[in-house]
Design a protein around this motif. Sequence first.
Motif, PDB file in Angstrom:
ATOM      1  N   THR A  51      63.886 -52.082 -60.656  1.00 46.36           N
ATOM      2  CA  THR A  51      62.712 -52.010 -59.765  1.00 46.36           C
ATOM      3  C   THR A  51      61.518 -52.782 -60.305  1.00 46.36           C
ATOM      4  O   THR A  51      60.442 -52.768 -59.698  1.00 46.36           O
ATOM      5  CB  THR A  51      62.296 -50.549 -59.549  1.00 46.36           C
ATOM      6  OG1 THR A  51      61.963 -49.963 -60.816  1.00 46.36           O
ATOM      7  CG2 THR A  51      63.411 -49.749 -58.900  1.00 46.36           C
ATOM      8  N   ARG A  53      59.083 -55.787 -61.045  1.00 46.62           N
ATOM      9  CA  ARG A  53      58.724 -57.104 -60.515  1.00 46.62           C
ATOM     10  C   ARG A  53      57.707 -57.747 -61.444  1.00 46.62           C
ATOM     11  O   ARG A  53      56.903 -57.070 -62.063  1.00 46.62           O
ATOM     12  CB  ARG A  53      58.120 -56.978 -59.106  1.00 46.62           C
ATOM     13  CG  ARG A  53      58.993 -56.254 -58.128  1.00 46.62           C
ATOM     14  CD  ARG A  53      58.240 -55.897 -56.860  1.00 46.62           C
ATOM     15  NE  ARG A  53      58.158 -57.017 -55.946  1.00 46.62           N
ATOM     16  CZ  ARG A  53      57.046 -57.387 -55.344  1.00 46.62           C
ATOM     17  NH1 ARG A  53      55.918 -56.765 -55.608  1.00 46.62           N
ATOM     18  NH2 ARG A  53      57.043 -58.394 -54.495  1.00 46.62           N
ATOM     19  N   TYR A 446      54.986 -57.990 -47.652  1.00 42.41           N
ATOM     20  CA  TYR A 446      54.845 -56.866 -48.578  1.00 42.41           C
ATOM     21  C   TYR A 446      54.012 -57.252 -49.790  1.00 42.41           C
ATOM     22  O   TYR A 446      54.315 -58.235 -50.469  1.00 42.41           O
ATOM     23  CB  TYR A 446      56.235 -56.403 -49.038  1.00 42.41           C
ATOM     24  CG  TYR A 446      56.201 -55.309 -50.091  1.00 42.41           C
ATOM     25  CD1 TYR A 446      55.799 -54.021 -49.765  1.00 42.41           C
ATOM     26  CD2 TYR A 446      56.560 -55.583 -51.402  1.00 42.41           C
ATOM     27  CE1 TYR A 446      55.763 -53.019 -50.723  1.00 42.41           C
ATOM     28  CE2 TYR A 446      56.533 -54.590 -52.370  1.00 42.41           C
ATOM     29  CZ  TYR A 446      56.127 -53.304 -52.030  1.00 42.41           C
ATOM     30  OH  TYR A 446      56.089 -52.323 -52.977  1.00 42.41           O
ATOM     31  N   PRO A 448      52.566 -55.202 -53.184  1.00 39.52           N
ATOM     32  CA  PRO A 448      52.591 -53.921 -53.891  1.00 39.52           C
ATOM     33  C   PRO A 448      51.204 -53.285 -53.951  1.00 39.52           C
ATOM     34  O   PRO A 448      50.210 -53.935 -54.243  1.00 39.52           O
ATOM     35  CB  PRO A 448      53.085 -54.297 -55.286  1.00 39.52           C
ATOM     36  CG  PRO A 448      53.828 -55.575 -55.100  1.00 39.52           C
ATOM     37  CD  PRO A 448      53.125 -56.299 -53.999  1.00 39.52           C
ATOM     38  N   ARG A 456      56.602 -50.866 -45.302  1.00 41.05           N
ATOM     39  CA  ARG A 456      57.602 -51.270 -46.293  1.00 41.05           C
ATOM     40  C   ARG A 456      58.999 -50.857 -45.848  1.00 41.05           C
ATOM     41  O   ARG A 456      59.958 -51.631 -45.952  1.00 41.05           O
ATOM     42  CB  ARG A 456      57.269 -50.639 -47.631  1.00 41.05           C
ATOM     43  CG  ARG A 456      58.254 -50.982 -48.760  1.00 41.05           C
ATOM     44  CD  ARG A 456      58.162 -49.974 -49.879  1.00 41.05           C
ATOM     45  NE  ARG A 456      58.532 -48.646 -49.403  1.00 41.05           N
ATOM     46  CZ  ARG A 456      58.200 -47.518 -50.029  1.00 41.05           C
ATOM     47  NH1 ARG A 456      57.474 -47.551 -51.125  1.00 41.05           N
ATOM     48  NH2 ARG A 456      58.593 -46.349 -49.534  1.00 41.05           N
ATOM     49  N   ALA A 580      55.019 -54.511 -62.356  1.00 37.05           N
ATOM     50  CA  ALA A 580      54.798 -53.725 -61.146  1.00 37.05           C
ATOM     51  C   ALA A 580      56.146 -53.226 -60.662  1.00 37.05           C
ATOM     52  O   ALA A 580      57.184 -53.751 -61.038  1.00 37.05           O
ATOM     53  CB  ALA A 580      54.128 -54.582 -60.067  1.00 37.05           C
ATOM     54  N   ARG A 581      56.125 -52.201 -59.815  1.00 38.60           N
ATOM     55  CA  ARG A 581      57.362 -51.620 -59.327  1.00 38.60           C
ATOM     56  C   ARG A 581      57.624 -52.058 -57.895  1.00 38.60           C
ATOM     57  O   ARG A 581      56.715 -52.167 -57.075  1.00 38.60           O
ATOM     58  CB  ARG A 581      57.289 -50.093 -59.392  1.00 38.60           C
ATOM     59  CG  ARG A 581      57.122 -49.563 -60.810  1.00 38.60           C
ATOM     60  CD  ARG A 581      58.378 -49.788 -61.620  1.00 38.60           C
ATOM     61  NE  ARG A 581      58.089 -49.717 -63.048  1.00 38.60           N
ATOM     62  CZ  ARG A 581      58.884 -50.180 -63.980  1.00 38.60           C
ATOM     63  NH1 ARG A 581      59.998 -50.788 -63.659  1.00 38.60           N
ATOM     64  NH2 ARG A 581      58.567 -50.069 -65.241  1.00 38.60           N
ATOM     65  N   VAL A 582      58.898 -52.304 -57.604  1.00 38.24           N
ATOM     66  CA  VAL A 582      59.275 -52.763 -56.277  1.00 38.24           C
ATOM     67  C   VAL A 582      58.867 -51.768 -55.201  1.00 38.24           C
ATOM     68  O   VAL A 582      58.300 -52.123 -54.169  1.00 38.24           O
ATOM     69  CB  VAL A 582      60.806 -52.990 -56.217  1.00 38.24           C
ATOM     70  CG1 VAL A 582      61.249 -53.176 -54.780  1.00 38.24           C
ATOM     71  CG2 VAL A 582      61.188 -54.209 -57.040  1.00 38.24           C
ATOM     72  N   GLU A 583      59.127 -50.481 -55.469  1.00 40.02           N
ATOM     73  CA  GLU A 583      58.986 -49.518 -54.389  1.00 40.02           C
ATOM     74  C   GLU A 583      57.568 -49.061 -54.145  1.00 40.02           C
ATOM     75  O   GLU A 583      57.242 -48.573 -53.080  1.00 40.02           O
ATOM     76  CB  GLU A 583      59.893 -48.291 -54.663  1.00 40.02           C
ATOM     77  CG  GLU A 583      59.379 -47.336 -55.749  1.00 40.02           C
ATOM     78  CD  GLU A 583      59.673 -47.824 -57.150  1.00 40.02           C
ATOM     79  OE1 GLU A 583      59.398 -47.083 -58.101  1.00 40.02           O
ATOM     80  OE2 GLU A 583      60.160 -48.959 -57.295  1.00 40.02           O
ATOM     81  N   GLU A 584      56.675 -49.237 -55.108  1.00 35.87           N
ATOM     82  CA  GLU A 584      55.322 -48.724 -54.891  1.00 35.87           C
ATOM     83  C   GLU A 584      54.227 -49.634 -55.411  1.00 35.87           C
ATOM     84  O   GLU A 584      53.062 -49.455 -55.096  1.00 35.87           O
ATOM     85  CB  GLU A 584      55.187 -47.354 -55.556  1.00 35.87           C
ATOM     86  CG  GLU A 584      55.482 -47.369 -57.045  1.00 35.87           C
ATOM     87  CD  GLU A 584      55.547 -45.964 -57.624  1.00 35.87           C
ATOM     88  OE1 GLU A 584      55.503 -45.848 -58.853  1.00 35.87           O
ATOM     89  OE2 GLU A 584      55.630 -45.015 -56.846  1.00 35.87           O
ATOM     90  N   GLY A 585      54.575 -50.623 -56.218  1.00 32.17           N
ATOM     91  CA  GLY A 585      53.574 -51.544 -56.697  1.00 32.17           C
ATOM     92  C   GLY A 585      52.682 -50.992 -57.770  1.00 32.17           C
ATOM     93  O   GLY A 585      51.637 -51.553 -58.050  1.00 32.17           O
ATOM     94  N   THR A 586      53.060 -49.867 -58.372  1.00 30.18           N
ATOM     95  CA  THR A 586      52.228 -49.305 -59.424  1.00 30.18           C
ATOM     96  C   THR A 586      52.418 -50.063 -60.713  1.00 30.18           C
ATOM     97  O   THR A 586      53.420 -50.728 -60.911  1.00 30.18           O
ATOM     98  CB  THR A 586      52.585 -47.825 -59.663  1.00 30.18           C
ATOM     99  OG1 THR A 586      53.970 -47.730 -59.983  1.00 30.18           O
ATOM    100  CG2 THR A 586      52.296 -47.003 -58.440  1.00 30.18           C
TER     101      THR A 586
END
Length: 589
Positions: A51, A53, A446, A448, A456, A580-586
Amino acid sequence: MEVTKGEGLKKRSCCAGCTKTDFLPEASFENWSSYGKALGQTWSRFTDRITARSPEDYELHEVRARSGHEMKKNLTWWDLCWFGIGAVIGSGIFVLTGQEARDVVGPAVVLSYVVSGVSAMLSVFCYTEFAVEIPSAGGSFAYLRVELGDFIAFIGAGNILLEYVIGGAAVARSWTSYFATLCNQKPNDFRIHVSSLASDYNELDPIAVVVTIIICFLAVYSTKGTSRFNYILSMIHIVVLLFIIVAGFTKADTKNYADFMPHGVRGIFAASAVLFFAYVGFDAVSTMAEETRNPAKDIPLGLVGSMTVTTAMYCILAVVLCLMQNYNEIDVNAPFSVAFKNVGMNWAQYVVAFGALKGMTTVLLVSAVGQARYLTHIARTHMVTPWLANVHAKTGTPINATIVMLTATAIVALFTNLNILSNLLSISTLFIFMLVAVALLVRRHYVPGETLDSDRNKLAVCIVLIIGSSIATAAYWGASSTGWIAYAFTLPLWFLSTMGLWCFVPKARQPKMWGVPMVPWLPSASILINIFLLGSIDSKSFMRFGLWTLLLLVYYFFIGLHASYDTAKEAEVSGPSSVARVEEGTVGK
């Protein structure tokens, strides 16, 4: 200990010696105990990296710094345009046109070039937007890391490397064929037959190896010098191609076009899938974005301009070849040279052979430059040894990566016949181009941390439906030679999925300098065409592709995953923006 941004990783990657730590400097490989502990954490590390990025700024600055020295920014749109022409014209037209026209499609090979050219142009648009926005030597590997994450980027990277090795080997073996024609000999006169080897691997080609070694020396010397050498050779090559067109039309016989489509529409698409090989060189140009003075202006002109010229030349040359002689009589090894010989222009075959050698030399040269830069950027992430990331202080070129890639190319060229190489290359190339088109859809829709979860999720559903309907269309094409009913469901599903993406998922980002027009339609069409062409490739090639992917996964889970995981965790010391994370961008945890 406080670590200045990018400094620690940069120091680790700039190795001068050849000790174990130069090749595997990560903590997981410090000793057997550390490695055993790392293997025990494989699943948790994989869930972390799948996950992850890479933010653009991090990819363009921190990762680039790991090469120790900057590549020199001395290329213009003129250089890129001729790199694009040199990378493409010479491989397909002189390598595969004869084979596909005689055995697969007949005179309709010109339509096969149109289909593969349209698909390639769609991919060129996708590549161009990325290359302008993310001017990195990593090319599509960097684009996939930024938009789809580490794991997808690694699978793409493995196929990128396979593409370059196989493409270079195919052209090197064809170089021998045209050299034999120039010497008035048969290609196998210069090859060594070894009866103890398998039938597709028993014609050893030492000339292909020698040519690859010479190209290696040129590629490591200077990128700007390589560019000048390339466009001088390419200009000569264009003159030869114009000669082929003019002289060929004087010997044209329209009777040879009487049976235009002997194998029907299916033959056109089957040949298109293989002839896509003729266009693959353009992605090497995107790897030179890091060495381009003004990417926003130079890359679109260089990529789109060279592809337009190339497609037009391919179509005209395909028409000339099939008008000169009956498609059943085309010579597979040196189609144009033998065609001129058969129509009584014996002297012209030597001009053609000379031009073909020029063209294939530039293809090998640009391929060598591009593949080394791909491998360099992959090494910067530590997915392969960082020793390959080194850029030489004086030449400004990645010497280690160039030597390793061309050594692999020479080994494959020594053993493997052209028909094995071409089909396998097309699979890898079409797969990568499909992924880049998907990445572009993600990039536009998209961001993040900004895109709503609902948007999304709708984006994910639309992309899955676009890919799924494209696969279903390709599968039905491959399974049924006469049916049509499935297309009444799969093609409307593709259209409605794209329409849904266009209407219901808002754009999250607009290109800053240059962008693909008609998003999401053009990237979605690129996905459809690339996957459809994959459905026209033979099953044995897919088996080889599957075996290669399996080998990639074995390497990734035993080495690449742990090296890149350690590197990413060390990078987090440099600041929270490093992941950063794919699913939430945190930001990194």
